[in-house]
Design a protein around this motif. Structure first.
Motif, mmCIF file in Angstrom:
data_model
loop_
_atom_site.group_PDB
_atom_site.id
_atom_site.type_symbol
_atom_site.label_atom_id
_atom_site.label_comp_id
_atom_site.label_asym_id
_atom_site.label_seq_id
_atom_site.Cartn_x
_atom_site.Cartn_y
_atom_site.Cartn_z
ATOM 1 N N GLU A 207 0.791 -1.408 0.005
ATOM 2 C CA GLU A 207 -0.019 0.237 -0.036
ATOM 3 C C GLU A 207 0.904 1.275 0.042
ATOM 4 O OE1 GLU A 207 -2.859 0.103 2.962
ATOM 5 O OE2 GLU A 207 -3.862 -1.793 2.728
ATOM 6 N N MET A 208 0.689 2.103 -1.094
ATOM 7 C CA MET A 208 1.717 3.194 -1.289
ATOM 8 C C MET A 208 1.578 4.182 -0.165
ATOM 9 S SD MET A 208 3.453 2.168 -3.617
ATOM 10 C CE MET A 208 4.357 3.755 -3.757
ATOM 11 N N THR A 209 0.345 4.452 0.257
ATOM 12 C CA THR A 209 0.050 5.493 1.317
ATOM 13 C C THR A 209 0.705 5.220 2.563
ATOM 14 O OG1 THR A 209 -2.253 4.657 1.576
ATOM 15 C CG2 THR A 209 -1.800 6.533 0.222
ATOM 16 N N HIS A 210 0.538 3.777 2.964
ATOM 17 C CA HIS A 210 1.159 3.235 3.944
ATOM 18 C C HIS A 210 2.855 3.325 4.106
ATOM 19 C CE1 HIS A 210 2.927 -0.378 6.286
ATOM 20 N NE2 HIS A 210 2.375 0.220 7.250
ATOM 21 N N ILE A 262 4.027 8.663 -8.278
ATOM 22 C CA ILE A 262 2.489 8.737 -8.612
ATOM 23 C C ILE A 262 2.033 10.238 -8.639
ATOM 24 C CG2 ILE A 262 0.193 7.797 -7.965
ATOM 25 C CD1 ILE A 262 1.729 5.658 -6.239
ATOM 26 N N PRO A 263 1.320 10.560 -9.860
ATOM 27 C CA PRO A 263 0.621 11.814 -9.786
ATOM 28 C C PRO A 263 -0.373 12.001 -8.763
ATOM 29 C CG PRO A 263 0.767 10.654 -12.055
ATOM 30 C CD PRO A 263 1.102 9.572 -11.161
ATOM 31 N N GLY A 264 -0.478 13.199 -8.118
ATOM 32 C CA GLY A 264 -1.076 13.435 -6.964
ATOM 33 C C GLY A 264 -0.512 14.719 -6.340
ATOM 34 N N VAL A 265 -1.221 14.887 -5.075
ATOM 35 C CA VAL A 265 -0.720 15.999 -4.345
ATOM 36 C C VAL A 265 -0.130 15.380 -3.199
ATOM 37 C CG1 VAL A 265 -1.570 17.810 -2.792
ATOM 38 C CG2 VAL A 265 -2.673 17.390 -4.867
ATOM 39 N N TRP A 266 1.234 15.351 -3.057
ATOM 40 C CA TRP A 266 2.092 14.750 -1.976
ATOM 41 C C TRP A 266 2.838 15.729 -1.201
ATOM 42 C CZ3 TRP A 266 -0.284 10.364 -1.758
ATOM 43 C CH2 TRP A 266 -0.936 9.798 -2.848
ATOM 44 N N ASP A 267 2.572 16.823 -0.765
ATOM 45 C CA ASP A 267 3.287 18.052 -0.346
ATOM 46 C C ASP A 267 4.127 17.567 0.915
ATOM 47 O OD1 ASP A 267 1.798 19.398 -2.261
ATOM 48 O OD2 ASP A 267 0.762 20.645 -0.836
ATOM 49 N N LEU A 268 3.459 16.928 1.680
ATOM 50 C CA LEU A 268 3.936 16.545 2.921
ATOM 51 C C LEU A 268 5.364 15.594 2.613
ATOM 52 C CD1 LEU A 268 4.152 16.771 6.148
ATOM 53 C CD2 LEU A 268 2.765 14.998 6.163
ATOM 54 N N ARG A 287 16.313 19.469 -6.527
ATOM 55 C CA ARG A 287 15.778 20.201 -7.386
ATOM 56 C C ARG A 287 15.134 19.630 -8.527
ATOM 57 N NH1 ARG A 287 18.977 25.053 -10.726
ATOM 58 N NH2 ARG A 287 17.115 25.641 -11.932
ATOM 59 N N GLN A 288 15.351 18.365 -9.162
ATOM 60 C CA GLN A 288 15.053 17.626 -10.040
ATOM 61 C C GLN A 288 13.608 16.996 -9.323
ATOM 62 O OE1 GLN A 288 17.260 14.256 -11.147
ATOM 63 N NE2 GLN A 288 15.603 13.227 -12.448
ATOM 64 N N VAL A 289 13.460 16.606 -8.186
ATOM 65 C CA VAL A 289 12.436 16.310 -7.606
ATOM 66 C C VAL A 289 11.126 17.159 -7.647
ATOM 67 C CG1 VAL A 289 11.230 15.469 -5.257
ATOM 68 C CG2 VAL A 289 13.405 14.592 -6.087
ATOM 69 N N LEU A 290 11.743 18.614 -7.115
ATOM 70 C CA LEU A 290 10.643 19.580 -7.095
ATOM 71 C C LEU A 290 10.090 20.031 -8.410
ATOM 72 C CD1 LEU A 290 12.488 21.901 -4.219
ATOM 73 C CD2 LEU A 290 10.426 20.546 -4.146
ATOM 74 N N ASN A 291 11.115 20.103 -9.391
ATOM 75 C CA ASN A 291 10.929 20.302 -10.819
ATOM 76 C C ASN A 291 9.859 19.382 -11.168
ATOM 77 O OD1 ASN A 291 12.033 22.761 -11.983
ATOM 78 N ND2 ASN A 291 13.846 21.853 -11.660
ATOM 79 N N GLU A 292 10.072 18.002 -11.074
ATOM 80 C CA GLU A 292 9.127 17.004 -11.718
ATOM 81 C C GLU A 292 7.632 17.304 -11.013
ATOM 82 O OE1 GLU A 292 10.724 13.236 -11.078
ATOM 83 O OE2 GLU A 292 12.341 13.558 -12.708
ATOM 84 N N TYR A 293 7.906 17.574 -9.639
ATOM 85 C CA TYR A 293 6.622 17.637 -8.781
ATOM 86 C C TYR A 293 5.776 18.906 -9.390
ATOM 87 C CZ TYR A 293 3.529 17.857 -4.727
ATOM 88 O OH TYR A 293 2.300 17.769 -3.620
ATOM 89 N N ALA A 294 6.647 19.954 -9.550
ATOM 90 C CA ALA A 294 5.851 21.262 -10.156
ATOM 91 C C ALA A 294 5.146 21.226 -11.544
ATOM 92 C CB ALA A 294 6.746 22.435 -9.950
ATOM 93 N N ALA A 300 -3.054 21.098 -10.896
ATOM 94 C CA ALA A 300 -2.335 22.326 -10.887
ATOM 95 C C ALA A 300 -2.150 22.682 -9.299
ATOM 96 C CB ALA A 300 -3.235 23.530 -11.617
ATOM 97 N N ASN A 301 -1.110 22.328 -8.646
ATOM 98 C CA ASN A 301 -0.913 22.529 -7.184
ATOM 99 C C ASN A 301 -0.071 23.625 -7.013
ATOM 100 O OD1 ASN A 301 -0.178 21.978 -4.611
ATOM 101 N ND2 ASN A 301 0.931 20.291 -4.849
ATOM 102 N N PRO A 302 -0.565 24.703 -6.263
ATOM 103 C CA PRO A 302 0.102 25.949 -6.124
ATOM 104 C C PRO A 302 1.268 25.749 -5.155
ATOM 105 C CG PRO A 302 -1.768 26.139 -5.144
ATOM 106 C CD PRO A 302 -1.814 24.861 -5.874
ATOM 107 N N ASN A 303 1.170 24.703 -4.174
ATOM 108 C CA ASN A 303 2.111 24.630 -3.325
ATOM 109 C C ASN A 303 3.638 23.859 -3.939
ATOM 110 O OD1 ASN A 303 0.698 25.506 -1.201
ATOM 111 N ND2 ASN A 303 0.042 23.258 -0.560
#
Length: 490
Positions: A207-210, A262-268, A287-294, A300-303
């Motif tokens: 389970e990915m969330t777990h 996985i595409p989604g909102v994973w801010d934390l 930086r690569q992780v943040l670029n991919e996430y953005a 469209a996740n502003p965070n």
């Protein structure tokens, strides 16, 4: 008996006992449905529909509810009565929790468990998960709860359903970390990872969330270990703590990296993985992780753009990169607090296109009620509008922005009522707004006239200069409003 019932309903006169004794009884009662010994009925219970209901813990003590639950009825009616009783009691629990009446919530939870214990319906309701979630919340807030009772309750919850064993262990570890018991949290996680129960082990591990929350837990643990290391002394103990810290960091990284794919909102989780990478000096990967996430996320996740901007600024990246990150944030959330920084950067640019965008950004910010009384925002607008007026160039920029606002900004920002209240509460704010009002609405604007009149009584020189500037450039008002001759009072 009446006095006892009133305690169960309101919880106001309950004796100062811990909440754990009720919830431990609750976990045992639910066990009758999941393979744990059930609590025996007491002499204060009545038989209803083949089960036992405590007279002292009925969800409602009014005669109508007692008759409805206790009068002779068919088997089908008994089942309906039990179902209604459970639903009513659950709503009471919810209401008590929303009002932070934790003693009252514990009382009703006890009755709810008794209802589940003697519910003979075939419909599965997942009682142990319900008790786990509600009971944990109550114990976290109950005034007479303590760590010993919480740990006892959680240990019983772990035995009531293998399908959520690892979730319960994770929550337990989080609670221990939040209460500063780092070593116990570490041991709890280690035991959870060594847990085996046939196919359930593999199912829960996948389970990915777990997996992500497990990584988060290890991240918190490593941060706690790092704090201990910083305040410790050289020696064998420090070496052990450092080894545990690096071990927790590695485990956190392994668990967190999978979820952000996985595409989604994973801010934390993104903040944690970037914190780990920065800690070990791997800024390029962060930086690569943040670029991919953005940029690669479907939502469209502003965070995502906020985190990227903060990272770039923290590491002294170029203004071009900073502007690029904030430009997308402006498109998603034009009222974001970082728009002031964005406007400042754009105004310092030598490129006309960026300065034009800066004017658009600050106008858009002031479209929102949350910015109406922000001195910094009005100061940015006043400064840029004044620069444009003095240069005599790009008045069309002001006109383009004002055309879509001239019908509603006067009442929204520049009424006489606002002039009076702004002047009384914040003279600096009213001064900045008065300059903008005078340029956009002319020297006869009610806001400008009131503030300039009041200002001349206290700060004569400053407001005389402002009045002179507005009178001299009154033609700007005519041009941006599309008028050929004299102005019309707003």
């Amino acid at each position: 008996m009446a006095a006892r019932r009133s305690v169960c309903v309101s919880g106001r006169n309950a004796p100062p006992r811990g909440a754990g004794w009720r919830l431990r009884a609750a976990s045992l009662a639910v066990g009758s449905r999941e393979g744990v010994a059930a609590v025996k009925p007491s002499s204060q219970q009545v038989s209803v529909g083949g089960g036992w209901v405590s007279l002292e813990r009925l969800p409602c003590t009014c005669p109508t509810c007692r008759r409805r639950l206790c009068q002779p009825a068919s088997s089908h009616e008994h089942k309906l009565n039990f179902k209604k009783s459970k639903e009513l009691c659950l709503s009471y629990i919810q209401d008590a929790m929303l009002q932070k009446q934790w003693k009252r919530a514990a009382e009703f939870l006890t009755f709810y468990v008794e209802s589940l214990e003697k519910d003979f319906s075939r419909e599965y309701v997942g009682p142990s998960e319900m008790i786990w979630r509600i009971g944990t919340e109550i114990l976290c807030h109950h005034s007479h709860s303590n760590m010993k009772e919480f740990n006892s309750f959680i240990e019983q919850m772990k035995t009531l359903g293998v399908k959520r064993y690892l979730k319960v262990c994770l929550e337990h570890a989080f609670h221990l970390l939040c209460n500063g018991t780092v070593d116990e949290a570490y041991q709890n996680l280690s035991l959870a990872e060594s847990w085996r129960f046939g196919e359930q082990t593999a199912i829960q591990d996948k389970e990915m969330t777990h997996q992500a929350y497990r990584g988060l837990c290890y991240y918190m643990l490593s941060k706690q270990k790092n704090i201990l290391l910083e305040h410790g002394q050289d020696g064998f103990e420090d070496l052990t703590v450092e080894q545990e810290m690096h071990s927790s960091f590695r485990k956190a990284a392994v668990n967190l990296k999978e979820i952000i794919k996985i595409p989604g909102v994973w801010d934390l989780f993104v903040k944690c993985i970037c914190g780990l990478l920065e800690f070990y000096g791997d800024n390029n990967e962060a930086r690569q992780v943040l670029n991919e996430y953005a940029y690669n996320s479907k939502s469209a996740n502003p965070n995502a753009h906020v985190y990227l901007y903060q990272f770039l600024k923290r590491h002294g990246e170029s203004k071009k990169s900073l502007v690029s990150a904030l430009k997308i944030l402006h498109e998603i959330v034009p009222s974001h607090e970082l728009m002031i920084d964005f406007n400042t950067m754009l105004q310092k640019s030598k490129k006309r296109k960026k300065r034009r965008l800066g004017l658009e950004v600050i106008f858009a910010v002031l479209d929102y009620a949350g910015w109406k009384e922000n001195v910094k925002a009005w100061s940015c607008l006043a400064r840029q509008v004044k620069q444009i007026v003095i240069s005599g160039k790009h008045l069309d920029w002001i006109k383009q922005e004002w055309n879509s606002r001239k019908d509603w900004w006067p009442a929204f920002h520049f009424s006489r009522y606002l002039a009076k209240s702004n002047w009384q509460e914040n003279a600096s704010l009213s001064c900045e707004k008065a300059l903008v009002a005078g340029i956009l609405l002319g020297k006869d604007c009610k806001y400008f006239k009131y503030v300039s009149h009041q200002g001349c009584k206290t700060q004569v020189k400053r407001f005389r200069i402002m009045k002179k500037f507005v009178n001299k450039h009154n033609v700007v008002y005519q041009r941006v409003s599309g008028l050929s001759d004299s102005s019309v009072q707003p």
